[in-house]
Motif scaffolding. Structure first.
Motif, short mmCIF file in Angstrom:
data_model
loop_
_atom_site.label_atom_id
_atom_site.label_comp_id
_atom_site.label_asym_id
_atom_site.label_seq_id
_atom_site.Cartn_x
_atom_site.Cartn_y
_atom_site.Cartn_z
N SER A 177 0.82 -1.21 0.00
CA SER A 177 0.00 0.00 0.00
C SER A 177 0.85 1.25 0.00
O SER A 177 0.45 2.29 -0.51
N ARG A 178 2.04 1.14 0.58
CA ARG A 178 2.95 2.29 0.61
C ARG A 178 4.38 1.79 0.73
O ARG A 178 4.65 0.84 1.47
N VAL A 179 5.32 2.42 0.02
CA VAL A 179 6.72 2.02 0.05
C VAL A 179 7.60 3.27 0.17
O VAL A 179 7.39 4.25 -0.55
N SER A 180 8.56 3.21 1.07
CA SER A 180 9.63 4.21 1.16
C SER A 180 10.95 3.47 1.15
O SER A 180 11.18 2.61 2.01
N ALA A 181 11.81 3.77 0.18
CA ALA A 181 13.11 3.11 0.08
C ALA A 181 14.18 4.17 -0.08
O ALA A 181 13.99 5.12 -0.84
N TYR A 182 15.29 3.99 0.62
CA TYR A 182 16.37 4.97 0.49
C TYR A 182 17.68 4.34 0.91
O TYR A 182 17.73 3.35 1.63
N THR A 183 18.78 4.94 0.41
CA THR A 183 20.12 4.47 0.73
C THR A 183 20.55 5.01 2.09
O THR A 183 19.88 5.86 2.67
N GLU A 184 21.69 4.53 2.56
CA GLU A 184 22.16 4.92 3.90
C GLU A 184 22.41 6.41 3.98
O GLU A 184 22.09 7.05 4.98
N ASP A 185 22.96 7.01 2.92
CA ASP A 185 23.19 8.44 2.93
C ASP A 185 22.04 9.22 2.30
O ASP A 185 22.12 10.44 2.13
N ARG A 186 20.98 8.50 1.95
CA ARG A 186 19.75 9.08 1.39
C ARG A 186 20.00 9.78 0.05
O ARG A 186 19.22 10.64 -0.35
N SER A 187 21.06 9.41 -0.61
CA SER A 187 21.32 10.02 -1.92
C SER A 187 20.40 9.46 -3.00
O SER A 187 20.22 10.08 -4.05
N ALA A 188 19.85 8.27 -2.78
CA ALA A 188 18.88 7.69 -3.71
C ALA A 188 17.64 7.30 -2.93
O ALA A 188 17.72 6.82 -1.79
N HIS A 189 16.48 7.54 -3.55
CA HIS A 189 15.25 7.22 -2.83
C HIS A 189 14.13 6.87 -3.81
O HIS A 189 14.18 7.21 -5.00
N LEU A 190 13.12 6.19 -3.27
CA LEU A 190 11.91 5.84 -4.03
C LEU A 190 10.73 5.96 -3.07
O LEU A 190 10.79 5.49 -1.94
N GLU A 191 9.68 6.59 -3.55
CA GLU A 191 8.45 6.76 -2.77
C GLU A 191 7.27 6.32 -3.62
O GLU A 191 7.12 6.75 -4.77
#
Length: 922
Positions: free
Chosen positions: A896-910
């Motif tokens: 229903s909802r996804v938040s994905a990000y790298t350790e330094d948050r330089s890449a993300h997906l919402e």
């Protein structure tokens, strides 16, 4: 345009994380953040429309990009709370430090401003100024150096006064809406424990909620008042009509419920409450410090059957019950707390002129002369009190919690009426002889100082009740004169490396709190008086709190025996004999802590020998506590055998009131005592039990029976923590029968709420009996590499699986709502989690999303209420695979909802399924 959408997505993702933050859970604030999130969605819609239709308004797009850039730049996040009486120098130092810079020895504003400019220069920052009382913090202090340093970004300020925001030049002011009446009534019912009376009291209760103005804090404290009243309409109406609601002379933020909650306090509690204004905002207060302070201040009256310290503890818990103190949730016993900053400010207002916290240099001599309590927060090079040196000030309490390198030479002679003196910090190196002139002194706290000796004149303090000398690393000897302190009730020596102690401590018969009492396992090694004799404890009949440290004796490195010597003798449990134990006559002892020197601090000498271990065991045998004991700590227990008094089959009879037990450091002992026989044990922690291989029925004992129901082992245990047991392999809850003709089985831990198993790498399985525990809600398994399965726990709602190399299956947890999985590469199956709402997955090394994740999502897709959120911390390569059209997108779109990000948050997906929202910067 795509880059702008990606930037927006990053902002939105961070806002979502903020909403989940604990601070946002405060009712009202989370709702406001939700509104802001919906506003962001409208911006998103406008962006998509612009993308479809095109626009020539480049200025509009550039302005939007600028706004989003500012919101997005949370990586250079600097947060600071700005108190009413903030120090410009300390504020600048904190901002420099939190931004990753160093201010060195600079202490003046003029020196710190260029350092701030250099630290933040060229960076995009997000600066949070929390609880701003004066606009000058921005207009006169921070604005120019930030601009001159060419820092860019965004400043967010929170304040209780809208005029402050306007004077700061805020571009946008957001008013936080108050609670609705229904939400307020619900909170009031919860805090007053209303059930069957709720409907009959609703009308008057709603009127009280309305008087609270929709403020959660006001409702909580007024609920604290109502809990002290009869649950009747008449009593509640008396509260509603109290004149304390309409104290017009008070500042607006203190009127109404906040002042009424103070006004309703009895006089002794009012004094205790006001004492919190002497401490920094957000300070964590410990019950043991507060009880001593309140007694020394004279806030506590003697009451038959209780010591003043015990009565002070009752005051503490009454303030918690009234919601004037907030227990620290990290400590289940509620013995640490905080005070809401608004309540602290109320205390400061009500005690102004008599009590002061801040920089003493900001006060004039007239104000100082009227003060009775002063707490100095400023870390100047030297502490001075602005008043004529010849004037004797009538100060009663002086606190220096962050001591500077030097204190004014005449400090001890200018305050002859001091009752409380607290000097903490390594800057304090010497206590002058004139301290003996402070004949009214009741509390002297020198913890964490660099003093190397105490003057003999300390013995002249005939009214001294508390002497704290803990963690004074240069203090090696105590003067004989401390045995003349006939009023002493507390002596704290923990963590101080004493090598010589005076004889005669047993003469201080009023002592009820003694910590760091050194005893020697080898009586023949005490010729240099490096410890006390156990016999000296016999005359201390008032002890409530006792901490003992066992020395191993004088060592000769050339005569040491190998550490692998073994003792074949097996001790047998024996009931305590009359007069055989030093502590047997301590009819009031509530807390006992016993420790030995850990091997890590004995690097200069070989490890314990067989002979030393035997003598330490003999010492423990003499420490059988009285039946009234409530809390027990055993630390660095270098025995090979549990003391016989712990192994007794009648342990529950000997220690019927024991509620908290901590074993920390059991390197040699292969067996635990039958703690399951303790009828009131609530909390048990076993840590660093290196020799434990199996745990079985011996831990349970025969249980506790009432003659009607089946006997229960650990009948009231709520918290069980098993930590750092590297050789533990088996755990069984198979208990013995009760011995009755019916042969009812032993019930085990019927009230257990939370279980933690951390760094137990050889443990192969959790006992099946745990799966049926109806009270068990939280389970954490971390670095238990031999555990392969977690399944059939019917009632847990939260599960944390962290860094378990062998974990393969998590299954059939029907009540589970929150699941956290970090770095479990062997996991193959996660299924039958029908109630799951939140899944957190962290693994920066995985090459693709695990197959079990797709199967779990597909299982949930068939449920009517498929509301499962996925939060992932992973590599950029995984995020690439999760994009639309990528090989792992079919898994992502099931949630229903996804938040994905790298350790330094330089890449993300919402991604949000219902709205179709999809954002990424990849």
């Amino acid at each position: 345009m795509e880059a702008l959408e990606a930037l927006f997505g990053n902002c939105s993702q961070k806002l979502s994380a903020l909403i989940q933050d604990e601070a946002a859970m405060i009712l009202g604030v989370k709702e406001e953040l939700g509104k802001l999130q919906r506003r962001m969605k409208r911006i998103d819609g406008a962006l998509k429309k612009t993308g479809r239709e095109g626009t020539e308004d480049a200025a509009w797009l550039n302005e939007l990009r600028s706004i989003l850039d500012e919101a997005n730049d949370l990586f250079d996040d600097v947060r600071h709370e700005v108190t009413q009486k903030y120090s410009g120098a300390r504020l600048l130092q904190d901002i420099i430090r939190k931004a990753g810079g160093s201010h060195g020895s600079a202490e003046r504003v003029s020196d710190l401003l260029p350092i701030l400019s250099r630290t933040l220069g060229g960076r995009r920052i997000f600066l949070v100024l929390d609880d701003v009382w004066r606009s000058t913090v921005w207009t006169d202090l921070l604005r120019n150096p930030l601009r001159n340093g060419a820092a860019s970004g965004c400043v967010l300020a929170t304040t209780r006064d809208q005029n402050v925001a306007m004077r700061m030049g805020a571009k946008h002011i957001h008013q936080v809406e108050k609670m609705t009446v229904d939400s307020g009534w619900e909170l009031l019912c919860k805090k007053t424990y209303l059930e069957e009376d709720a409907q009959s009291l609703r009308s008057v209760g709603v009127q009280i909620v309305n008087k609270c103005g929709g403020l959660p804090l006001a409702i909580k404290v007024i609920a604290g008042v109502l809990t002290t009243k009869e649950k009747s309409r008449r009593e509640w109406e008396r509260v509603l009509k109290s004149h304390a609601w309409s104290m017009s002379e008070l500042p607006e933020e203190f009127r109404g419920a906040l002042y009424l909650s103070y006004h309703d306090l009895p006089p002794h509690l009012k004094q205790c409450f006001l004492s919190f204004c002497l401490y920094p905002e957000d300070d964590v207060h410990c019950i043991w410090d507060l009880r001593r302070m309140w007694v020394a201040e004279g806030f506590v009256e003697q009451e038959e059957g209780l010591t003043m310290e015990e009565l002070a503890e009752q005051y503490y818990f009454e303030l918690i019950r009234r919601s004037l103190l907030q227990p620290d949730p990290r400590h289940v016993d509620q013995r640490r707390c905080e005070v809401h900053d608004l309540l602290r400010s109320l205390g400061q207002y009500l005690s102004q002129g008599e009590s002061y916290y801040g920089d003493s240099q900001s006060l004039d001599a007239t104000a100082i002369s009227k003060l009775r309590r002063l707490s100095i927060a400023e870390g100047r090079e030297i502490v001075t009190i602005p008043a004529p040196e010849t004037e004797r000030l009538r100060l009663r309490t002086l606190l220096l919690t962050a001591s500077p390198p030097r204190i004014e030479h005449s400090l001890f002679s200018r305050f002859p009426y001091l009752q409380v003196l607290l000097l903490n910090g390594k800057g304090i190196e010497c206590i002058p002889d004139c301290v003996g002139n402070l004949i009214h002194l009741r509390l002297l706290d020198l913890d964490w100082t660099s003093i190397s000796n105490l003057p003999d004149s300390i013995g002249l303090l005939k009214n001294l009740q508390t002497l704290n000398l803990q963690h004074c690393k240069f203090l090696n000897t105590l003067p004989r004169s401390i045995t003349h302190l006939s009023s002493l009730r507390r002596l704290g020596l923990s963590g101080t490396p004493l090598r010589h102690v005076p004889e005669g401590i047993g003469r201080l018969q009023l002592i009820n709190d003694l910590q760091g009492f050194i005893i020697n396992a080898d009586d023949s090694c005490n010729s240099e008086r490096n410890s006390w004799d156990l016999e000296e404890l016999k005359s201390l009949g008032q002890l409530r709190w006792l901490g003992l440290h066992i020395l191993e004796g004088k060592r000769n490195a050339n005569s040491m025996q190998p550490t692998d010597d073994t003792i074949d003798q097996v001790r047998t449990a024996a009931p305590p004999g009359n007069g055989a134990f030093v502590l047997a006559n301590k009819a009031f002892l509530k807390e006992l802590a016993v420790s030995c020197t850990p091997q890590t601090e004995r690097a200069e000498v070989p490890p314990y020998t067989e002979e030393e271990i035997s003598k330490i065991e003999d010492t423990f045998e003499k420490l059988h506590p009285p039946t009234c004991l409530e809390r027990l700590w055993v630390e660095n227990f270098y025995n090979q055998h549990i003391p016989s008094w712990m192994l007794s089959s009648s342990l529950g009879t000997y220690l019927p009131y024991l509620t908290y037990v901590n074993f920390i450091g059991l390197p040699l002992c292969p067996q635990l005592p039958p703690l399951g026989q303790l009828p009131h044990l609530r909390y048990l922690q076993i840590r660093e039990a290196l020799a434990i291989v199996t745990i079985g029925p011996e831990l349970l004992g025969n249980g506790v029976g009432d003659g009607v129901h089946a006997a229960a082992a650990f009948p009231k245990l709520e918290f069980l923590f098993m930590i750092d047991m590297p050789n533990w392999e088996e755990w069984s809850l198979v208990g013995s029968e009760t011995g009755k003709s019916s042969s009812c089985s032993l019930r085990v831990m019927p009230r257990l709420e939370e279980l933690r198993v951390i760094y137990c790498p050889k443990l192969r399985a959790l006992p099946k009996g745990l799966q049926q525990l109806r009270a068990l809600r939280i389970l954490q398994v971390e670095r238990a590499h031999s555990l392969s399965v977690i399944e059939d726990f019917l009632f847990i709602t939260e599960l944390k699986i962290i860094k378990n190399d062998g974990m393969e299956r998590i299954s059939n947890l029907p009540a589970l709502r929150k699941l956290t999985i970090w770095d479990n590469s062997a996991l193959k199956c996660v299924d039958n989690l029908v109630a799951l709402q939140y899944l957190e997955l962290q693994d920066y090394s995985m090459k693709s999303l695990p197959e079990w994740l797709l199967r779990l999502a597909q299982q949930r897709a068939h449920l009517r209420d498929n509301n499962l959120e996925l939060v992932m911390r992973c590599s950029a390569a995984i995020i690439q695979r999760c994009l639309k059209g990528g090989p792992d997108w079919p898994i992502i779109e099931c949630f229903s909802r996804v938040s994905a990000y790298t350790e330094d948050r330089s890449a993300h997906l919402e991604y949000t399924k219902q709205s179709g929202c999809y954002r990424t910067n990849q």
